[in-house]
Enzyme design. Structure first.
Site, short mmCIF file in Angstrom:
data_model
loop_
_atom_site.label_atom_id
_atom_site.label_comp_id
_atom_site.label_asym_id
_atom_site.label_seq_id
_atom_site.Cartn_x
_atom_site.Cartn_y
_atom_site.Cartn_z
N GLY A 164 14.40 -49.16 -21.20
CA GLY A 164 15.32 -49.89 -20.15
C GLY A 164 14.67 -51.00 -19.42
N ARG A 171 27.04 -44.89 -36.70
CA ARG A 171 28.25 -44.02 -36.60
C ARG A 171 28.82 -43.57 -37.89
NH1 ARG A 171 30.17 -42.01 -32.13
NH2 ARG A 171 29.25 -43.34 -30.51
N GLY A 213 7.72 -48.58 -22.01
CA GLY A 213 7.15 -47.20 -21.54
C GLY A 213 6.71 -46.21 -22.60
N ASP A 214 6.76 -45.10 -22.32
CA ASP A 214 5.94 -43.91 -23.39
C ASP A 214 6.73 -43.95 -24.83
OD1 ASP A 214 8.23 -43.13 -21.94
OD2 ASP A 214 7.40 -41.04 -22.07
N THR A 223 8.42 -46.66 -26.23
CA THR A 223 8.03 -47.78 -26.84
C THR A 223 6.82 -47.82 -27.33
OG1 THR A 223 9.63 -48.91 -25.42
CG2 THR A 223 7.91 -50.34 -26.51
N THR A 272 7.59 -49.30 -16.44
CA THR A 272 8.75 -48.44 -16.09
C THR A 272 8.91 -48.50 -14.83
OG1 THR A 272 9.53 -46.23 -16.45
CG2 THR A 272 7.02 -46.47 -16.70
N ILE A 273 9.85 -48.33 -14.24
CA ILE A 273 10.16 -47.92 -12.68
C ILE A 273 9.64 -46.28 -12.48
CG2 ILE A 273 11.96 -49.69 -12.43
CD1 ILE A 273 13.86 -46.93 -12.20
N ASP A 274 9.62 -45.70 -13.45
CA ASP A 274 9.33 -44.24 -13.26
C ASP A 274 7.96 -44.04 -13.07
OD1 ASP A 274 12.01 -44.04 -14.12
OD2 ASP A 274 11.32 -43.40 -16.23
N ASP A 288 5.39 -43.08 -14.95
CA ASP A 288 5.11 -42.13 -15.51
C ASP A 288 3.99 -42.27 -16.67
OD1 ASP A 288 6.93 -43.03 -17.13
OD2 ASP A 288 8.20 -41.29 -17.42
N MET A 311 16.09 -42.34 -9.43
CA MET A 311 15.56 -42.23 -10.66
C MET A 311 14.24 -41.69 -10.86
SD MET A 311 17.41 -45.52 -12.64
CE MET A 311 18.87 -45.27 -13.28
N ARG A 354 13.33 -40.05 -14.05
CA ARG A 354 13.33 -39.13 -15.22
C ARG A 354 12.41 -38.01 -14.74
NH1 ARG A 354 15.74 -38.99 -19.57
NH2 ARG A 354 16.45 -41.22 -19.64
N GLU A 376 15.90 -37.24 -9.96
CA GLU A 376 17.31 -36.91 -10.91
C GLU A 376 16.69 -35.93 -11.85
OE1 GLU A 376 17.88 -40.26 -13.23
OE2 GLU A 376 15.94 -40.49 -14.03
N ARG A 411 26.49 -34.91 2.30
CA ARG A 411 26.94 -35.98 1.58
C ARG A 411 25.87 -36.30 0.64
NH1 ARG A 411 30.70 -34.64 3.94
NH2 ARG A 411 32.30 -35.68 5.01
N ARG A 427 16.78 -50.65 -10.63
CA ARG A 427 16.22 -51.15 -11.67
C ARG A 427 16.65 -52.59 -11.59
NH1 ARG A 427 16.94 -47.64 -16.90
NH2 ARG A 427 18.34 -49.65 -17.84
O1 F6P Z 1 13.24 -44.88 -17.32
C1 F6P Z 1 13.72 -45.81 -16.61
C2 F6P Z 1 15.07 -45.10 -16.14
O2 F6P Z 1 15.60 -45.89 -15.23
C3 F6P Z 1 15.21 -43.50 -15.80
O3 F6P Z 1 14.56 -43.41 -14.54
C4 F6P Z 1 16.41 -43.13 -16.03
O4 F6P Z 1 16.51 -41.77 -16.18
C5 F6P Z 1 16.79 -43.93 -17.28
O5 F6P Z 1 16.18 -45.16 -17.46
C6 F6P Z 1 18.33 -44.53 -17.31
O6 F6P Z 1 18.51 -44.84 -18.36
P1 F6P Z 1 19.75 -45.82 -18.71
O7 F6P Z 1 19.77 -47.15 -18.18
O8 F6P Z 1 20.03 -45.59 -20.29
O9 F6P Z 1 21.08 -45.24 -18.17
#
Ligand code: F6P
Length: 360
Positions: A6, A77, A109-110, A112, A132-134, A136, A176, A178, A229, A273, A282
């Site tokens: 991503g 597919r 990220g991990d 790749t 990665t924004i995560d 991690d 987000m 992950r 999430e 809510r 992102r």
């Molecule tokens: O790894 C980055 C991330 O934005 C995660 O935080 C999130 O779970 C995932 O990618 C979302 O992936 P996609 O863009 O495929 O919905």
């Protein structure tokens, strides 16, 4: 070069640093568009300094991203509509050979990093750049993209504060990250959340309800909950919106809704809510930190290539850019721990994590 997985704010800053420095060092650059897709399809596009001028402030990636283009599990597919995956890694090696590519520079990220280091078995030399924004990824103190995501999520928590207090509501904000709780932890702490729920600590909804009741008994009838999430209730599983074929991670989503439903009977006098921030975390321009980090990492990656290094990843360690073995970033993630100083500080100022830390 390719931008795998991503997108994350700062990818273009890396490309600017990488291509500009590479050109000065006499290295010719080719882009594999949409992650590994270009290398799989055998189509590479020349990239020079003129093409990356002025892009550091832009979000996204000028060469496109893909988290489908896994050479070891490439989706296809069947005629009956079922989705299967196949190993097309040999096609990558063929393209690398045919186009005389010396080194693949993979920004990712991990996932790749895992596929890129595996390609070494087919003779593909590589240098990684941690994205990665995560946040991690192991073997680096921070990844570019993370600060921009935290910046946006914090702004969202700030905005939710005013509407929550106006309506005396319990507001749940799903972010987000992950399976890592860094975005929730930092945005929650910065935004003054009262409860932060992380994937690293399975939560007890009753403890969260108790925290809401405690605030109400002090005359404060609204509460802000930031949830990752990837958060799970005690003994529960991840909230998943879509399963993916083998070799691809499932799509997470619904953790906030699930917590909201669990809280409804426990805090019946409170309106609840849920806001899911999603991909806005992102998108958009990188914050200055990610632009600077991206340019530094891009320059370092070009210099690593010029120095003949391979199988390494550039990394930020104690404020300095270094190179580490790419394998150090594969197969393990960097997660929040109970001892993390940010967790301790949050607890010290009264933030509830939905977990009894003394019994873990
Ligand atoms: O790894 C980055 C991330 O934005 C995660 O935080 C999130 O779970 C995932 O990618 C979302 O992936 P996609 O863009 O495929 O919905």
């Amino acid at each position: 070069m390719l931008t795998g997985g991503g997108d994350a704010p700062g990818l273009n800053a890396v490309l600017f640093g990488l291509v500009t420095r590479a050109e000065a060092l006499g290295i010719e650059c080719l882009a594999s568009e949409d992650g590994y897709e270009g290398l799989i399809k055998g189509c590479l596009v020349p990239l020079d300094a003129a093409k990356v001028r002025g892009i550091s402030s832009q979000g996204g990636s000028v060469i496109g991203c893909s988290n489908r283009a896994n050479p070891y599990a490439y989706p296809r597919r069947n005629p009956d509509g079922t989705l299967v995956t196949e190993d097309v890694s040999a096609r990558v090696a063929e393209t690398v050979k045919r186009e005389n590519v010396d080194v693949v520079v993979a920004l990712g990220g991990d996932g790749t990093m895992a596929m890129t280091s595996r390609l070494a078995l087919l003779g593909v030399r590589s240098v990684g750049v941690p994205k990665t924004i995560d946040n991690d990824l192991a073997a680096t103190d921070v990844t570019f993209g993370f600060q921009s995501a935290v910046d946006f999520a914090t702004m969202a928590v700030d905005r939710i504060h005013t509407t929550a207090s106006a309506h005396d509501r319990v507001m749940i904000i799903e972010v987000m990250g992950r399976y890592a709780g860094w975005i929730a932890l930092e945005a929650g702490l910065a935004g003054g959340a009262h409860v932060i729920v992380l994937p690293e600590f399975e939560y007890d909804a009753q403890r969260i309800a108790d925290a809401i009741h405690r605030r109400a008994s002090q005359g404060v009838n609204y509460s802000i909950i930031v949830i990752s999430e990837g958060a799970k209730p005690i003994g529960g599983t991840h909230a998943i919106t879509k399963d993916m074929p083998a070799g691809h991670l499932p799509k997470l989503g619904g953790a906030g809704d699930r917590l909201g439903k669990a809280l409804e009977p426990l805090v019946p006098d409170h309106e609840i809510r849920v806001t899911v921030l999603g991909h806005v975390q992102r998108g958009g321009s990188p914050v200055p930190f990610d632009r600077v980090l991206g340019i530094r990492m891009g320059v370092a990656a070009a210099e690593a290539v010029a120095a003949g290094l391979e199988g390494v990843m550039v990394s930020l360690k104690a404020g300095r850019i270094v190179t580490v073995p790419m394998s150090d970033a594969v197969g393990r993630t960097r997660n929040v721990t109970a001892e993390d100083e940010r967790v301790l500080a949050a607890r010290a100022v009264g933030v509830e994590f939905g977990v009894d830390f003394d019994r873990r």
